[in-house]
Design an enzyme around this catalytic site. Structure first.
Site, PDB file in Angstrom:
ATOM      1  CE  LYS A 241      -3.805   2.042   2.693  1.00 23.01           C
ATOM      2  NZ  LYS A 241      -4.614   1.894   3.928  1.00 23.01           N
TER       3      LYS A 241
ATOM      4  CB  SER B 184      -7.934   3.689   3.022  1.00 21.02           C
ATOM      5  OG  SER B 184      -7.076   3.077   3.967  1.00 21.02           O
TER       6      SER B 184
ATOM      7  CB  SER C 152      -8.087   0.897   5.992  1.00 17.02           C
ATOM      8  OG  SER C 152      -8.799   2.105   5.985  1.00 17.02           O
TER       9      SER C 152
END
Lengths: 493, 95
Positions: free
Chosen positions: A85, A160, A184
């Site tokens: 990420k 996210s 997330s």
């Protein structure tokens, strides 16, 4: 040769050891798939093919030396590709955090989580899309465009860590790192039909994770099964002198066992009424209830439990997380990193750089947090939220005196349409109601596929455990995945 | 609970955020909605409940006070938009 991107982690590791294919071939297979499919999905913000092939070549050399000289068995992660990420630092690779304010930021060091996986020989394919500074539940808040859900490209992947979830679901990576401040990792895993593990707070070092809510942030991992995510989690876990909140506990040992008749015999699983409320999608509720029956058939004892302060988790979270964010994001002022909006005075540089380069959700949360911490409002908002956080934490402590695990839906709805919540922040926040409590309590949680709705979208189940009992999460999720095949389904692309 | 645009301006000033007139308008409405929602916390009696600022038990984390290598100055300056003589360059702070 089989399609290498279809192999589980253990199959890939076995193939590498037995020279059926090399890490370079495995890595190349993923890079080619990314090249072919990512233009439609936009899971990645930055690709690192040169780095990946160098790392893969090194892994192949280590395998060759081991075959020649013997010695300790190589890590099960050696030569295995990984997506990261874009909020975790990888040395010398751009890290945007989904924000224009870091559009040219190149960190000079690795996050500890990343460093440990690199040390074990994992191969980094690239950096995945995220809501700006991990603030969001759809990945629509990225400054670099939306990521699409591989099951339906008109829908969001969740967020996210939406880029990581899409990458795993679309077989663009076998494993991906995410971060989980309020869900997330678990919510996008649920919306994309993959397995996502959020460890206990303090289990994995936060060094090199760009800070959002420091008392809530956790590095987690997404993969195709509980068995696949476990070695990555175990490799990252442990104390780090660079993060004073990381704890010196031995990494949990877990070997995915062979199927037994009742592998969960003796395990008590609580089902809290507060997570089966009106307003959740009926197909989500029925799939999760069916999954709970499967856990019962596997030997677990199912008991009703109560977490009475659940309804307060969302208001507590939306005071504490923005308050911490407003402090953490004070550092983005155009001086030490990121572009600077030129002005004549320092104050104007700060105001214009931040005003121009932060996106709407980040500004909203900075404003909310600044207000909640400001003189005259601190006690009523931030102080009260911290006290109710104690009540939420105590709810879990009491429940985990009665049961080993708590089973709930991971998300109230399956993947929603792109744009559905963009004009109503509060309705977006409600998509996280089932994942926020674990962050407030600091406990671990796992989300994994438990069915599909009538539109063909994945449904996720969440299990939560007492602090540092990730082993129980993995045990139960793995047992479930031995007798079901939801996690084996893949989107048509 | 509603926030006026003047309150929004005051908060934006504390947060060092330049907001447009439209942003202030929207922010006033959206923050008011969110504050309305979070205000349900006020109904809970939390007398005698200690605040949780960290989920970890309180403890001291100590290490030997020894010099260790850090990042090089040039490395740290690499991400800055303006530097001069090995330092971050900024506009005048004082008149």
């Amino acid at each position: 040769m089989p399609d290498l991107t279809e192999l589980s982690l253990s199959q890939a590791a076995q193939g590498l050891r037995s020279v059926q294919f090399s890490s370079r071939e495995l890595t190349q297979a993923y890079l080619e798939r990314i090249q072919r499919l990512d233009p439609q999905l936009h899971a990645f913000l930055t690709l690192t093919p040169e780095l990946a092939l160098v790392q893969a070549g090194l892994a192949d050399e280590i395998f060759a030396a081991w075959r020649k000289n013997g010695g300790a068995s190589p890590s099960p992660l050696l030569g295995i590709p990984l997506a990261v990420k874009d909020i975790l630092c990888v040395a010398d690779v751009r890290c945007t955090c989904g924000s224009r304010i870091l559009e040219n930021f190149v960190p000079p060091y690795d996050a500890t989580s990343v460093a440990r996986l690199r040390q074990a020989g994992m191969v980094i394919l690239g950096k995945t899309n995220t809501d700006e500074f991990a603030m969001g539940s759809s990945t629509e808040n990225s400054a670099y465009g939306i990521t699409r859900n591989p099951w339906d490209r008109e829908r969001v992947p969740g967020g996210s860590s939406g880029g990581s979830a899409t990458a795993v679901a679309a077989r663009l990576a076998p494993l991906a790192l995410g971060t989980d401040t309020g869900g997330s990792v678990r919510q996008p895993a649920s919306l994309c039909g993959v397995t996502g593990l959020k460890p206990t707070y303090g289990r994995v070092s936060r060094y090199g994770l760009v800070a959002f809510g420091s008392s809530l942030d956790c590095v987690g991992v997404l993969g195709r099964s509980a068995a696949d995510v476990t070695p990555v989690f175990a490799c990252m876990a442990g104390a780090d002198p660079l993060d004073a909140t990381s704890l010196d506990l031995p990494a949990p040992h877990f070997e995915p066992g062979t199927a037994k008749d009742h592998p969960l015999l003796g395990l008590k699983i609580g089902v809290p009424a507060e997570y089966f409320i009106p307003g959740i999608q009926t197909e989500v509720e029925s799939a999760v209830r069916r999954a709970i029956e499967v856990l019962r058939e596997l030997g677990a004892e199912i008991l009703p439990v109560s977490l009475p302060h659940t309804q307060y988790a969302l208001p507590v979270y939306y005071l504490i997380a923005p308050a911490e964010a407003s402090a953490n994001l004070a550092r983005y002022d155009g001086i030490r990193y990121g572009p600077r909006q030129p002005s004549n005075t320092m104050w104007e540089v700060f105001r214009h750089t931040r005003g121009d380069l932060f996106g709407p959700e980040v500004k909203r949360r900075i404003m909310l947090g600044t207000y909640a911490l400001s003189a005259g409002y601190y006690d009523a908002y931030y102080g009260q939220a911290q006290k109710v956080r104690t009540l939420i934490k105590q709810d879990f402590e009491q429940v985990f005196n009665q049961v080993d695990l708590v089973a709930t839906p991971a998300s109230p709805n399956t993947a929603f349409r792109i744009g559905q919540h963009v004009n109503d922040p509060l309705s977006m926040y409600l998509e996280d109601i089932f994942t926020l409590p674990a962050n407030l309590a600091g406990i671990p949680g796992i989300s994994f596929p438990a069915g599909f709705d009538s539109a063909g979208l994945p449904i996720g189940m969440q299990l939560m455990a007492a602090s540092f009992r990730e082993d129980r999460l993995i045990q139960a999720a793995h047992a479930y995945q031995q007798v079901t095949d939801w996690h084996m389904r893949r989107p048509q692309l | 609970m509603s926030l006026t645009t003047e309150q929004v301006e005051a908060i934006a000033n504390l947060a060092r955020l330049e907001l447009s007139a439209e942003e202030k308008e929207l922010m006033s409405q959206q923050l008011s909605d969110i504050l309305d929602y979070v205000n349900r916390l006020q109904a809970l009696d939390t007398g005698g409940i200690p605040p949780t600022s960290s989920v970890l038990p309180p403890r001291s984390v100590l290490r030997p006070d020894e010099a260790r290598p850090g990042l090089e100055r040039e490395t740290l300056l690499r991400n800055a938009s303006e530097t001069e003589a090995g330092q971050f360059r900024v506009p005048a702070v004082l008149e």
